[in-house]
Design a protein around this motif. Structure first.
Motif, PDB file in Angstrom:
ATOM      1  N   LEU A 168     120.431  -2.477  89.547  1.00 29.63           N
ATOM      2  CA  LEU A 168     119.854  -3.805  89.747  1.00 29.63           C
ATOM      3  C   LEU A 168     120.793  -4.656  90.580  1.00 29.63           C
ATOM      4  O   LEU A 168     122.018  -4.503  90.469  1.00 29.63           O
ATOM      5  CB  LEU A 168     119.747  -4.564  88.411  1.00 29.63           C
ATOM      6  CG  LEU A 168     119.020  -4.012  87.225  1.00 29.63           C
ATOM      7  CD1 LEU A 168     119.247  -4.928  86.035  1.00 29.63           C
ATOM      8  CD2 LEU A 168     117.532  -3.930  87.560  1.00 29.63           C
ATOM      9  N   THR A 169     120.234  -5.568  91.335  1.00 28.01           N
ATOM     10  CA  THR A 169     121.043  -6.656  91.873  1.00 28.01           C
ATOM     11  C   THR A 169     121.746  -7.299  90.679  1.00 28.01           C
ATOM     12  O   THR A 169     121.149  -7.447  89.611  1.00 28.01           O
ATOM     13  CB  THR A 169     120.133  -7.680  92.569  1.00 28.01           C
ATOM     14  OG1 THR A 169     119.488  -7.022  93.655  1.00 28.01           O
ATOM     15  CG2 THR A 169     120.913  -8.884  93.069  1.00 28.01           C
TER      16      THR A 169
ATOM     17  N   PRO B 268     122.812  -9.442  87.804  1.00 29.80           N
ATOM     18  CA  PRO B 268     122.092 -10.559  87.201  1.00 29.80           C
ATOM     19  C   PRO B 268     122.970 -11.798  87.006  1.00 29.80           C
ATOM     20  O   PRO B 268     124.199 -11.735  87.121  1.00 29.80           O
ATOM     21  CB  PRO B 268     121.653 -10.001  85.843  1.00 29.80           C
ATOM     22  CG  PRO B 268     122.632  -8.925  85.527  1.00 29.80           C
ATOM     23  CD  PRO B 268     123.125  -8.384  86.828  1.00 29.80           C
TER      24      PRO B 268
ATOM     25  N   GLU C 185     114.516  -6.574  87.193  1.00 34.08           N
ATOM     26  CA  GLU C 185     115.352  -7.154  88.239  1.00 34.08           C
ATOM     27  C   GLU C 185     114.881  -8.550  88.652  1.00 34.08           C
ATOM     28  O   GLU C 185     115.702  -9.455  88.838  1.00 34.08           O
ATOM     29  CB  GLU C 185     115.396  -6.237  89.461  1.00 34.08           C
ATOM     30  CG  GLU C 185     116.399  -6.731  90.518  1.00 34.08           C
ATOM     31  CD  GLU C 185     116.523  -5.777  91.694  1.00 34.08           C
ATOM     32  OE1 GLU C 185     115.474  -5.293  92.184  1.00 34.08           O
ATOM     33  OE2 GLU C 185     117.665  -5.524  92.125  1.00 34.08           O
TER      34      GLU C 185
ATOM     35  N   SER D  19     117.647 -11.103  87.869  1.00 30.78           N
ATOM     36  CA  SER D  19     118.501 -11.267  89.050  1.00 30.78           C
ATOM     37  C   SER D  19     117.907 -12.106  90.174  1.00 30.78           C
ATOM     38  O   SER D  19     118.657 -12.549  91.043  1.00 30.78           O
ATOM     39  CB  SER D  19     118.855  -9.890  89.617  1.00 30.78           C
ATOM     40  OG  SER D  19     119.202  -8.980  88.605  1.00 30.78           O
TER      41      SER D  19
ATOM     42  N   THR E 234     125.696  -5.105  92.867  1.00 26.53           N
ATOM     43  CA  THR E 234     124.725  -4.458  91.964  1.00 26.53           C
ATOM     44  C   THR E 234     125.410  -4.023  90.666  1.00 26.53           C
ATOM     45  O   THR E 234     126.638  -3.966  90.598  1.00 26.53           O
ATOM     46  CB  THR E 234     124.102  -3.198  92.613  1.00 26.53           C
ATOM     47  OG1 THR E 234     125.152  -2.287  92.918  1.00 26.53           O
ATOM     48  CG2 THR E 234     123.306  -3.536  93.858  1.00 26.53           C
TER      49      THR E 234
END
Ligand code: DOR
Ligand code: ZN
Length: 347
Positions: free
Chosen positions: A8-9, A11, A293, A297, A312
């Protein structure tokens, strides 16, 4: 084939209690190792009521970061709204570039809210200034009228306080913090785009039965208090809907164990030890891992008009046991799901 890993990007946590001093030192690394930024709640003793105090608190947070996380975590500061906050203070906060929101605690609603607002009418000039300069109002949405049932306080707040504010100040940017009811989810869904909400992991995972499971369980007590199952389901629906108005705010709120296990125990649940993993489990169970995500994020950063993070994180499907307790300055604290097994783990 079930998913074994997600990237994920990185958060952000749009609602966090870090406390101060040695307590902050103890809990800060848990947030900083997973989140790039966090909105820092101002309910210290004394509360953070000025830009000057926010700048000093920010400096203490940055200084308390462990060396390996020094440049990878940014505290986004907030001011504590009182009956006496001035429009000038709002403008100073805006100009400072370090204050991202003004927190409304109705006086007496929760931990360290004694200095909060006794009547929102005292704040109308301030709200007008915030509407004009684009400073978000972050709301603890509970009415404090003792005649109102504790489980109805959020709904009553919508009717008696939030609706009038949104009518008077249609351009005011509002984050309805830690929503706990279907009423709040519906209100936000149907409101204009300048109104958003944070949702905690604990309100997504538990209903109010958790507080009474086989005896009184103080570590499941927070404010707003957990609600019935139909509300939890509505929160899951909102969080996993992909609607950009809903985003992650842990409301991780550490208290020493002795003040929780007490004849008048404090409200607050600590979740920073495993925040993103606790959310990931909820999203997986709802068959909505693909929406994690945006919730964790993107949506919050977009609402706060911040750039999305470029780093990430990776979560793996790995079972691990949560600690039974965590050192908390001279005390210990009991984290959420203490001693239980989680299915996802941050690499
Ligand atoms: O449970 C809560 N704990 N709710 C709040 O609003 C405040 C927080 C705290 O500061 O402990
Ligand atoms: Zn809070």
């Amino acid at each position: 084939m079930t998913i074994q890993q997600i990237t994920l990007t990185q958060p952000d946590d749009f609602h966090l209690h870090l406390r101060d001093g040695e307590q902050m030192q103890a809990v800060l690394p848990y947030s900083a190792r997973q989140f790039a930024r966090a909105i820092i709640m101002p309910n210290l003793k004394p509360p953070i009521v000025s830009t000057e105090m926010a700048a000093a608190y920010r400096q203490r947070i940055v200084s308390a970061l462990p060396d390996d996380l020094k440049n990878s975590f940014e505290p986004l500061m907030t001011l504590y709204l009182t009956d006496n906050t001035t429009p000038g203070e709002i403008l100073r906060a805006k100009e400072s570039g370090i204050v991202y929101g003004i927190k409304l605690y109705p006086a007496g609603a929760t931990t360290n809210s004694d200095a909060g607002v006794t009547d929102i009418a005292y704040c109308y000039l301030v709200l007008e200034t915030m509407e004009k300069c684009g400073m978000p109002l972050l709301v603890h949405g509970e009415i404090t009228d003792p005649a109102v049932d504790v489980f109805d306080r959020e709904k009553m707040f919508i009717d008696r306080v939030l609706m009038p504010i949104t009518q008077h100040f249609p351009g005011l940017r509002i984050v309805f913090e830690h929503i706990t009811t279907q009423d709040a989810a519906d209100f936000v869904t149907n409101a204009t785009d300048n109104i958003a909400a944070t949702i905690t992991a604990h309100h997504l995972r538990y209903n109010r039965n958790a507080i009474f499971q086989g005896g009184i369980r103080p570590h499941y007590y927070c404010l707003p208090v957990l609600k019935r199952e139909s509300h939890r389901k509505a929160l899951i629906k909102a969080a996993t809907s992909g609607n950009k108005k809903f985003f992650l705010g842990t409301d991780s709120a550490p208290h020493p164990c002795t003040l929780k296990e007490n004849d008048c125990g404090c409200a607050g649940i600590f979740t920073a030890h495993a925040a993103i993993e606790l959310y990931a489990e909820v999203f997986e169970q709802a068959d909505a891992l693909d929406k994690l995500e945006s919730f964790a994020s993107f949506n919050g950063a977009d609402f706060y008009q911040l750039p999305r993070n470029s780093t990430t994180i990776t979560l793996s499907k790995t079972q691990w046991n949560l600690p039974k307790h965590i050192d908390f300055a001279k005390d210990i604290l009991i984290p959420l799901a203490a001693g239980e097994t989680l299915l996802w783990k941050l690499d």
